[in-house]
Write an enzyme that holds these catalytic residues in place. Structure first.
Site, PDB file in Angstrom:
ATOM      1  N   HIS A  36       0.817  -1.221   0.000  1.00 21.53           N
ATOM      2  CA  HIS A  36       0.000   0.000   0.000  1.00 21.53           C
ATOM      3  C   HIS A  36       0.847   1.266   0.000  1.00 21.53           C
ATOM      4  O   HIS A  36       0.360   2.328  -0.355  1.00 21.53           O
ATOM      5  CB  HIS A  36      -1.072  -0.021   1.112  1.00 21.53           C
ATOM      6  CG  HIS A  36      -0.621   0.347   2.486  1.00 21.53           C
ATOM      7  ND1 HIS A  36      -0.326  -0.577   3.464  1.00 21.53           N
ATOM      8  CD2 HIS A  36      -0.436   1.553   3.071  1.00 21.53           C
ATOM      9  CE1 HIS A  36       0.015   0.031   4.578  1.00 21.53           C
ATOM     10  NE2 HIS A  36      -0.039   1.330   4.362  1.00 21.53           N
ATOM     11  N   ASP A  77       1.125  -7.680   2.444  1.00 22.27           N
ATOM     12  CA  ASP A  77       1.255  -6.253   2.141  1.00 22.27           C
ATOM     13  C   ASP A  77       2.729  -5.835   1.990  1.00 22.27           C
ATOM     14  O   ASP A  77       3.282  -5.153   2.837  1.00 22.27           O
ATOM     15  CB  ASP A  77       0.564  -5.444   3.246  1.00 22.27           C
ATOM     16  CG  ASP A  77       0.263  -4.018   2.808  1.00 22.27           C
ATOM     17  OD1 ASP A  77       0.850  -3.561   1.810  1.00 22.27           O
ATOM     18  OD2 ASP A  77      -0.556  -3.353   3.479  1.00 22.27           O
ATOM     19  N   SER A  85       3.921   2.197   8.537  1.00 26.48           N
ATOM     20  CA  SER A  85       3.700   1.219   7.478  1.00 26.48           C
ATOM     21  C   SER A  85       5.000   0.969   6.755  1.00 26.48           C
ATOM     22  O   SER A  85       5.695   1.912   6.370  1.00 26.48           O
ATOM     23  CB  SER A  85       2.660   1.727   6.490  1.00 26.48           C
ATOM     24  OG  SER A  85       1.393   1.383   6.944  1.00 26.48           O
TER      25      SER A  85
HETATM   26  N1  ARG Z   1      -4.918   0.728   7.622  1.00 30.82           N
HETATM   27  C1  ARG Z   1      -3.617   0.822   7.028  1.00 30.82           C
HETATM   28  C2  ARG Z   1      -3.118   2.257   7.099  1.00 30.82           C
HETATM   29  O1  ARG Z   1      -3.637   3.038   7.809  1.00 30.82           O
HETATM   30  C3  ARG Z   1      -3.610   0.296   5.641  1.00 30.82           C
HETATM   31  C4  ARG Z   1      -4.321   1.111   4.612  1.00 30.82           C
HETATM   32  C5  ARG Z   1      -4.238   0.587   3.210  1.00 30.82           C
HETATM   33  N2  ARG Z   1      -5.028  -0.604   3.008  1.00 30.82           N
HETATM   34  C6  ARG Z   1      -6.338  -0.609   2.634  1.00 30.82           C
HETATM   35  N3  ARG Z   1      -6.973  -1.753   2.535  1.00 30.82           N
HETATM   36  N4  ARG Z   1      -6.981   0.497   2.365  1.00 30.82           N
HETATM   37  O2  ARG Z   1      -2.526   2.881   6.282  1.00 30.82           O
HETATM   38  N1  GLU Z   2      -1.403   1.541   7.645  1.00 32.69           N
HETATM   39  C1  GLU Z   2      -0.734   2.545   8.430  1.00 32.69           C
HETATM   40  C2  GLU Z   2       0.308   3.297   7.610  1.00 32.69           C
HETATM   41  O1  GLU Z   2       0.157   3.433   6.418  1.00 32.69           O
HETATM   42  C3  GLU Z   2      -0.162   1.932   9.639  1.00 32.69           C
HETATM   43  C4  GLU Z   2      -1.287   1.595  10.514  1.00 32.69           C
HETATM   44  C5  GLU Z   2      -1.330   2.487  11.729  1.00 32.69           C
HETATM   45  O2  GLU Z   2      -1.955   3.543  11.683  1.00 32.69           O
HETATM   46  O3  GLU Z   2      -0.702   2.059  12.710  1.00 32.69           O
HETATM   47  O4  GLU Z   2       1.256   3.850   8.123  1.00 32.69           O
END
Ligand code: ARG
Ligand code: GLU
Length: 661
Positions: free
Chosen positions: A84, A206, A596
């Site tokens: 991502h 991921d 991330s």
């Molecule tokens: N929750 C994670 C973050 O805050 C991953 C986001 C990307 N993945 C998704 N399925 N949208 O960035």
């Molecule tokens: N998916 C998040 C990022 O892109 C990390 C998840 C979180 O917020 O800890 O950094």
């Protein structure tokens, strides 16, 4: 941990081991934590984590694309991060003939690696406290300019810690030639999609792979075919031993933003006002978009990215609100502030600081809420549809959806905005058209028609003026959080007071996208009575979710075949008596957005996973970390290697990696 000094010794002893997992520590000051880390299973030294005299782990960690983390895994610049995090670049390289998003991409040679315009990574050269230099009159700009003159491609910034009680210079080497080496298909890299986002149990692979290039002198250079793979001072060895519950873990990366020390007033604002409003508005937007997606397969694709972006924070805020309420953070903080104020009553410097902070919050809350509201409503509407969009075959079919969004968001803005901060042009529109919906319909028709719309332009400039008015009112441009210039000044004093008063508390500086160390251990969690979550998922879980009918769960046939044949090779493990492949794991590390792509490191400093998420029930950890349930989510490095090997057939990449058993 707010009340440590006031807890009984028994409770203290019971809770201490877990509680220490809270915190994001500055690597250059990690010696203050190293005893605790070593007691928990870390085998290296503070110098191994951060050193300016010799190569250390910090040389293997990069700020990726200004908002994620990445890590070197070879001495030829090979870099791991999340799928991502690389998504935009993978998408940019994808076309109907070369659909890397769908099918993945595996460069078979260096020549096939794909350059990415606009992508850079930064390696930290050093960090250095400059509080005294600034106190002596040097400006942050001067300090940065001097530091940047030290080397080619150097970029510097001065960042505040503890609300300005300390200032640090961060000097980076920035590399602008970063090429895409490999990515799994989205059905692995984004497996579970938005449905599983922020959710455990999780089965997402991921990850994506890049390579950093430099000039022949190993220094940053703009993209050129003449560039050569960058030789980092240090890269991570990769552990093939895997992880087990209780194992020490450390996360080294660039967490973006936490608010550990904010007053109860600010927490109440978030949990009782801001989050609920933003969630409700996004629920409405998502409903409108989902409805269109359900009816029309082309619209499903068209709105996919938009839906994902809206849903990501939407889900996070729900967890944050739930977590704050569950922990009673507002009441706990209120109590803490009262006790601090009692201590401060006869200390001139701190006597009034809590009251002043509260008064300032009261002054700015409505204005800031109006600012947030604009971003969530009017500013989320298009002011034009460009030629490219108009040429899309689904453009006409979007009409009803787009109009519904205009009407819904205008109505939300009208209903929720505090009267003194309503945009005058918007009020004019309401007056002329009679209702937010009628006014929005009018704006929509004009924007949709493609003619220049005087009314839409008037509203756009109204938005701009209201925003700068609020920035002026708050005296600061940093509007990422509820804050003001005055608040920042008061917090400098408040935090200083807290540190004098609450001597038992382990203060870490709030995350601000600078390099940090978080440590903890692999652990499941019990959320409620009878609801225990194991810390590891496996390929069996992917197969259980597999469903060719559901886009997010439609795995590559190769994965089904591998599962059927059980030909996992060296990546197979035996877990609970069955042969499988590890996929994701949970740990107790304190992380946030920006982490991330961060390396998850074992006690020997070897890579065991790549961080990519938290559970949604953890997301209040930006404000209060609950060691009982807060967990970060990582993809197991063995799954990454399995996918490279068995799905990508790219095991030639292993030749440049260092595996340790
Ligand atoms: N929750 C994670 C973050 O805050 C991953 C986001 C990307 N993945 C998704 N399925 N949208 O960035
Ligand atoms: N998916 C998040 C990022 O892109 C990390 C998840 C979180 O917020 O800890 O950094």
């Amino acid at each position: 941990m707010f009340k440590r000094t006031f807890l009984t010794l028994a409770v203290l002893l019971l809770t201490l081991p877990a509680l220490a997992d809270k915190g994001m520590w500055l690597p250059s000051l990690i010696s203050s934590r190293i005893d605790d880390m070593r007691a928990k299973g870390f085998r290296l030294t503070a110098e191994d984590i951060y050193s300016i005299n010799r190569a250390s782990l910090k040389d293997a960690v990069v700020l990726f694309d200004g908002g994620c983390t990445g890590e070197f895994v070879s001495d030829e610049g090979l870099l791991l991060t999340n799928h991502h995090c690389g998504y935009d670049y993978i998408q940019a390289h994808s076309s109907l003939e070369h659909d890397y998003l769908t099918y993945g991409f595996w460069a078979r040679s260096r020549a096939e690696e794909l350059p990415n315009e606009g992508l850079n990574v930064r390696v930290l050269v050093r960090m250095e406290e400059v509080t005294d230099r600034i106190a002596a009159g040097e400006s942050p700009e001067e300090i940065c300019r001097k530091a940047e003159a030290e080397g080619k491609g150097y970029r510097a910034s001065v960042e505040q810690m503890y609300y300005g009680n300390q200032q640090f210079l961060f000097l980076y080497e920035q590399f602008d030639d970063v090429r895409l080496v490999a990515t799994p298909p989205s059905s692995i890299g984004k497996f579970g999609g938005d449905t599983d986002n922020w959710i455990w149990p999780r089965h997402t692979g991921d990850f994506s792979i890049f390579r950093v290039y430099a000039g022949k002198d190993n220094r940053p250079a703009p993209y050129s075919p003449e560039n050569v793979p960058y030789r980092p001072a240090r890269h991570f060895k990769i552990s093939l031993r895997g992880i087990h519950e209780g194992d020490f873990t450390m996360i080294y990366g660039f967490p973006g933003n936490t608010q550990e020390y904010i007053l109860s007033d600010a927490v109440a604002y978030i949990a009782e006002r801001s989050d609920p409003a933003k969630i409700a508005i996004r629920t409405g937007r998502l409903e409108i978009i989902s409805e269109a997606q359900a009816e029309d397969p082309e619209l499903r694709i068209h709105y996919a990215a938009k839906h994902a972006t809206i849903a990501n924070a939407w889900k996070k805020w729900q967890g944050e609100m739930l977590g704050i309420n569950r922990l009673g953070t507002v009441a706990k903080k209120r109590d803490y502030e009262e006790r601090f104020a009692a201590w401060a009553a006869d200390r001139e410097e701190y006597r009034t600081v809590v009251a002043e902070l509260k008064a300032e919050y009261a002054r700015i809350a409505d204005a800031y809420f109006a600012y947030e509201l604009i971003s969530e409503t009017l500013a989320a509407l298009p002011t034009s549809y460009d030629e490219e969009e108009r040429a899309e075959s689904c453009f006409e079919r979007r009409r009803a959806t787009e109009q519904a969004l205009f009407e819904f968001l205008a109505a939300e803005y009208a209903a929720r905005c505090p009267a003194p901060y309503l945009i005058p042009e918007f009020l004019d529109g309401l007056h002329t058209w009679g209702s937010p919906e009628a006014y929005a319909r009018h704006l929509f028709e004009e924007v949709w028609s493609g003619e220049k719309s005087a009314d839409a332009e008037a509203l756009a400039s109204g938005i701009k003026r209201m925003r700068s008015h609020i920035v002026w009112l708050l005296g600061t441009r940093s509007l990422r959080n509820l804050t003001s210039k005055r608040l920042n000044e008061l917090y400098t004093r408040y935090i200083r007071g807290l540190r004098e008063w609450d001597t038992q508390r382990a203060f870490f500086p709030d995350a601000n996208l600078t390099l940090r160390v978080a440590y903890g251990s692999v652990a499941g969690y019990e959320y409620a009575d009878g609801e225990y979550h194991k810390p590891q998922t496996t390929l069996d879980g992917i197969i259980a979710k597999d469903n060719p009918e559901i886009y997010d769960y439609d795995i590559p046939q190769q994965l089904r075949d591998l599962y059927a044949s059980k030909e996992y090779g060296r990546w197979g493990i035996t877990l609970d008596g069955r042969r499988t492949v590890p996929v994701c794991f949970l740990a107790t590390n304190h992380t946030t957005g920006g982490n991330s792509g961060s390396p998850v490191i074992n006690g020997r400093g070897e890579l065991v996973g790549i961080n990519f998420d938290r559970t949604w029930r953890s997301t209040m950890s930006d404000i209060e970390f609950d060691p009982e349930i807060c967990r970060n989510i990582a993809v197991d490095i063995r799954y990454v290697l399995f996918v490279i090997d068995r799905i990508g057939g790219a095991d030639y990449l292993f030749r440049e990696m260092d595996f340790v058993r």
